[in-house]
Design a protein around this motif. Structure first.
Motif, mmCIF file in Angstrom:
data_model
loop_
_atom_site.group_PDB
_atom_site.id
_atom_site.type_symbol
_atom_site.label_atom_id
_atom_site.label_comp_id
_atom_site.label_asym_id
_atom_site.label_seq_id
_atom_site.Cartn_x
_atom_site.Cartn_y
_atom_site.Cartn_z
ATOM 1 N N THR A 1 -2.115 27.038 -55.709
ATOM 2 C CA THR A 1 -3.068 25.936 -55.528
ATOM 3 C C THR A 1 -2.340 24.590 -55.489
ATOM 4 N N ASP B 1 -10.040 26.458 -58.572
ATOM 5 C CA ASP B 1 -9.115 26.152 -57.480
ATOM 6 C C ASP B 1 -9.829 25.532 -56.280
ATOM 7 N N GLU C 1 -6.267 31.017 -50.157
ATOM 8 C CA GLU C 1 -5.524 31.335 -51.380
ATOM 9 C C GLU C 1 -5.958 32.698 -51.878
#
Ligand SMILES: Nc1nc2c(ncn2[C@@H]2O[C@H](COP(=O)(O)OP(=O)(O)OP(=O)(O)O)[C@@H](O)[C@H]2O)c(=O)[nH]1
Ligand SMILES: [Mg+2]
Ligand SMILES: [Zn+2]
Lengths: 125, 225
Positions: free
Chosen positions: B57, B85, B130
């Motif tokens: 992140t 995140d 992510e």
């Protein structure tokens, strides 16, 4: 990986209106390097408090098979050596017949859900 | 007798279903469908994988801050339960969507397909995804992204790369992060780079420190951004 397998099995069972999952047959290719015991353990742990809580997970492993585009060989593959697992991983498998590397893996990379046995509520039928 | 029958009925029936479905193959097919969608909207996408806490992140935030005037950026953030995140990248200046995987330890192509539907791809040039912090499972589940990036950090010790050849083999870019701590951790960065190259000679490697702002330009080059 275990969670993906379990999720797919739960999805199918739900689709079919199952009340519980009794048994699941799973086939893994040896080139996935999944460990059978470890996978079975993970499935048991993850399935707690789900429809698959009492499910018997039957896992079998299929050996790698290849097709060689140089000599036409079809069949079992041989590894480069014990290091295949680690550093030489990037080196492809060899053809046992002509030692060529122009091969295609035809079996051994799959994670197959073969069959499941469900308990369904017959009243709903 | 009739009693017995009623009993067996209420207990339910057994149903066998043949499935013969290869999970990995199904995922690969969905991944290529994702790629087609992204390509058709000219969105460049990056699957950011790596161990828990390696700095995925932080690196995405860092890139967003540097690149937000050049590209319209969105992030799909995979996490087991939280949306921390997704919030962090939003603060950095990108749109973001959270996917909670629950017990799942990786994202898969179907999750991305669903998340992408919530984005207006025509308004996006660059998409970061992510993945869940994990160096094992994401390797088996391509998402259809243009670039696979793996982030490890020196705090994980000297064997992190060599122990995870599968994910390194799938990586176009390997980032070795937290190099500000390399001396303290007694980790040699060159050795980590060597390990990555041995497993995957085609991969690009970049050493970074988000904390000390080191390696950002090389990372942008490696990602061809
Ligand atoms: N010293 C140092 N710390 C860093 C660096 N990059 C990130 N961190 C710290 O490492 C911690 C984890 O960073 P994150 O960016 O949240 O890592 P992540 O990989 O996204 O973590 P998960 O999503 O939880 O798996 C944070 O406290 C960061 O501030 C770095 O280059 N040097
Ligand atoms: Mg993160
Ligand atoms: Zn041959």
């Amino acid at each position: 990986m275990a969670s993906a397998i379990l999720q797919r099995i739960l999805d199918i069972a739900e689709e079919k209106g199952a009340i519980s999952i009794k048994e699941a047959n799973i086939l893994i290719g040896e080139l996935t390097f999944l460990d059978r015991e470890q996978l079975a353990f993970a499935l048991r742990v993850l399935s707690k408090e789900t429809m698959a809580e009492k499910c018997k997970f039957k896992i079998s492993v299929v050996k790698a098979k290849i097709k060689c585009s140089e000599c036409g060989y079809r069949g079992k593959a041989i590894y480069d050596g014990p290091e295949y697992h680690t550093l030489n991983f990037a080196v492809p498998l060899n053809c046992p017949n002509c030692k060529g590397v122009k091969i295609k893996v035809t079996e051994g990379k799959e994670v197959l859900i073969r069959k499941i046995r469900l308990k369904v509520n017959s009243i709903g039928k | 007798m009739s009693n017995k029958e009623i009993l067996s009925v209420s207990e339910g029936e057994i149903l066998d279903i043949e499935i013969e479905e290869d999970l990995l193959k199904a995922n690969r097919e969905l991944a290529s469908a994702n790629r087609k969608i992204l390509d058709s909207c000219n969105v460049k996408s990056i699957n950011v994988m790596g161990s828990i806490g390696s700095g995925k992140t932080s690196i995405i935030q860092w890139l967003i801050k540097e690149l937000k005037n050049k590209y319209r950026i969105a992030v799909i953030a995979g996490d087991v339960t939280t949306d921390i995140d997704a919030e962090r990248v939003r603060e950095a200046g990108a749109k973001s969507i959270q996917i909670n995987t629950g017990r799942g330890c990786h994202l898969d192509a179907l999750m991305i397909r669903k998340a992408v539907k919530k984005l207006d791809l025509k308004q996006i040039d660059l998409l970061f995804i992510e993945n869940v912090g994990n160096l094992i499972c994401p390797a088996d589940f391509p998402l259809g992204t243009h670039i696979n990036m793996v982030v490890v950090s020196v705090t994980e010790g000297p064997y992190m790369i060599i122990k995870h050849p599968f994910i390194v083999k799938e990586a176009n870019v390997v980032v070795i992060n937290k190099i500000d701590l390399a001396d303290q951790m007694e980790v040699e960065i060159d050795k980590l780079v060597d390990d990555a190259k041995k497993i995957n000679p085609l991969t690009k490697t970049v050493a970074t420190s988000v904390k000390e702002n080191m390696g950002l330009k090389s990372l942008i080059n490696a990602l061809e951004l």
